[in-house]
Write an enzyme that holds these catalytic residues in place. Structure first.
Site, PDB file in Angstrom:
ATOM      1  N   TYR A 168       0.815  -1.214   0.000  1.00 14.70           N
ATOM      2  CA  TYR A 168       0.000   0.000   0.000  1.00 14.70           C
ATOM      3  C   TYR A 168       0.855   1.274   0.000  1.00 14.70           C
ATOM      4  O   TYR A 168       0.633   2.173  -0.814  1.00 14.70           O
ATOM      5  CB  TYR A 168      -0.956  -0.030   1.186  1.00 14.70           C
ATOM      6  CG  TYR A 168      -1.948   1.100   1.195  1.00 14.70           C
ATOM      7  CD1 TYR A 168      -2.865   1.264   0.169  1.00 14.70           C
ATOM      8  CD2 TYR A 168      -1.967   2.027   2.244  1.00 14.70           C
ATOM      9  CE1 TYR A 168      -3.773   2.310   0.174  1.00 14.70           C
ATOM     10  CE2 TYR A 168      -2.864   3.071   2.262  1.00 14.70           C
ATOM     11  CZ  TYR A 168      -3.763   3.206   1.226  1.00 14.70           C
ATOM     12  OH  TYR A 168      -4.656   4.245   1.232  1.00 14.70           O
ATOM     13  N   GLU A 193       1.986   6.424  -7.142  1.00 20.04           N
ATOM     14  CA  GLU A 193       0.982   7.416  -7.545  1.00 20.04           C
ATOM     15  C   GLU A 193       1.529   8.829  -7.402  1.00 20.04           C
ATOM     16  O   GLU A 193       1.288   9.701  -8.265  1.00 20.04           O
ATOM     17  CB  GLU A 193      -0.275   7.248  -6.690  1.00 20.04           C
ATOM     18  CG  GLU A 193      -1.031   5.944  -6.914  1.00 20.04           C
ATOM     19  CD  GLU A 193      -2.143   5.746  -5.900  1.00 20.04           C
ATOM     20  OE1 GLU A 193      -2.574   6.752  -5.295  1.00 20.04           O
ATOM     21  OE2 GLU A 193      -2.582   4.598  -5.703  1.00 20.04           O
TER      22      GLU A 193
END
Length: 365
Positions: A289, A296
């Site tokens: 994660y 991103e």
């Protein structure tokens, strides 16, 4: 007043020792267990009238230090718990029993009778638990649409699992065949399926809102909105971004997480739990994660000069205020919110993991 020994009667069960002390109107009771020895002292009316009475017993096997007793006008009842639930051959450590001690035939059972009594008690307890469970379940109003809801959730998670599995397998095969060249055409190969899966993922915000699943709306919204901004705004609207290697890493990290998450939820709909899958669901997100959010963030940073150059999504402003409001400024704010969302979701997922692992340990015990 002289110190005397009262008459004591004893009986046992697998877990307890029962003593009946023939002492009426007992007062100033002092009863304790020290070093596996019971000490009894009291004043009362016994075989020798009103006197001080006392005795001690060295037990055959270890007992618990807590002693419970109840005094009546005629006698004193003492209960001692055994350390291990097993049948004793005798009460005291010394083979020859004390003269003041005798069996309590009113409560006496041999070992086989005691086992039958214990089994009957266990059966009785189980029957009471079943009755209580049925009573509780009868008071809970059953949802007539529960089967339909579970069917919908099962199919949703199955479709998402198949979609992300296709993405993961496709990207893995292309990586082995093409090597680093697969980094630069990931978007053109995978984008359609990723569009489909991420549009479907909007249901993960709707499901808790309508009560289909018991989870927080806000963490799900953070993930769905964040991913869709990256997919549709950063990658989808900028052709210059579609050929960058960061697309590969973003898509690969997303799909790796989801190929474990969706089958876990899918099996939960049919009340099935695979230990390895459960562990992976609540553990693999810890490295993946943060890496996904980092990928991103790199994509957002790489897109900033492109948005400044193309003026895409920029908002025109009056001449007094300037030419336009650049969309890249919004993305800089989004970068800060992205890492704030990482903290919120990381804390939420960690609490879920701790709660899940704690409940599994209780079941194992």
């Amino acid at each position: 007043m002289q110190t005397l020994t009262p008459h004591v009667y004893w009986a046992q069960r697998h877990g307890d020792i029962y003593l009946r002390v023939e002492l009426s109107d007992a007062k100033n009771l002092d009863i304790c267990v020290q070093d596996n020895t019971l000490q009894f002292k009291a004043q009362g009316h016994g075989a020798k009238g009103d006197n001080d009475y006392e005795f001690s017993l060295d037990f055959l096997e270890p007992v618990k230090p807590e002693v419970s007793h109840r005094s009546t006008q005629r006698l004193v009842n003492v209960t001692v718990r055994k350390q291990e639930q097993r049948w004793w051959d005798r009460l005291t450590l010394q083979e020859r029993k004390p003269l003041f001690l005798a069996p309590d035939f009113d409560r006496w059972l041999d070992e086989s009778d005691a086992e039958m009594e214990l089994q009957a008690k266990v059966v009785r307890t189980r029957e009471e638990e079943k009755i209580n469970k049925v009573s509780i379940e009868s008071r809970i109003r059953k949802d007539p649409y529960l089967g339909l809801k579970k069917g919908y959730l099962f199919m949703y998670n199955l479709v998402q699992f198949l979609g992300f599995s296709w993405i993961f397998v496709n990207m893995t095969v292309r990586l082995f065949i093409l090597g680093q060249d697969s980094f630069y055409d990931t978007f053109h190969t995978i984008a359609d399926m990723m569009y489909f899966c991420q549009m479907m993922a909007v249901a993960e915000v709707i499901n808790p809102l309508v009560g289909l699943v018991k989870t927080g709306v806000f963490p799900a919204m953070i993930q769905v909105v964040g991913r869709n901004v990256i997919l549709f705004v950063i990658f989808g609207s900028l052709e210059e971004m579609q050929n960058k290697a960061v697309v590969f890493f973003v898509f690969y990290l997303w799909s790796t997480i989801e190929i474990f998450r969706y089958p876990f939820y899918m099996l939960a709909c049919i009340d099935t739990d695979w230990k390895l899958l459960t562990w992976l669901r609540y553990s693999i997100w810890m490295p993946l994660y943060p890496l996904g959010v980092l990928a991103e963030a790199i994509a957002v940073i790489q897109s900033l000069p492109i948005f400044d150059e193309t003026r895409l999504y920029s908002i025109p402003l009056p001449t007094v205020l300037g030419s336009s409001f650049s969309f890249s400024f919004t993305l800089k704010i989004y970068l800060v919110l992205m890492f704030l969302g990482l903290f919120i979701n990381f804390r939420h997922l960690f609490r879920q993991r701790r709660r899940r692992m704690r409940s599994r340990k209780r079941k194992m015990n």
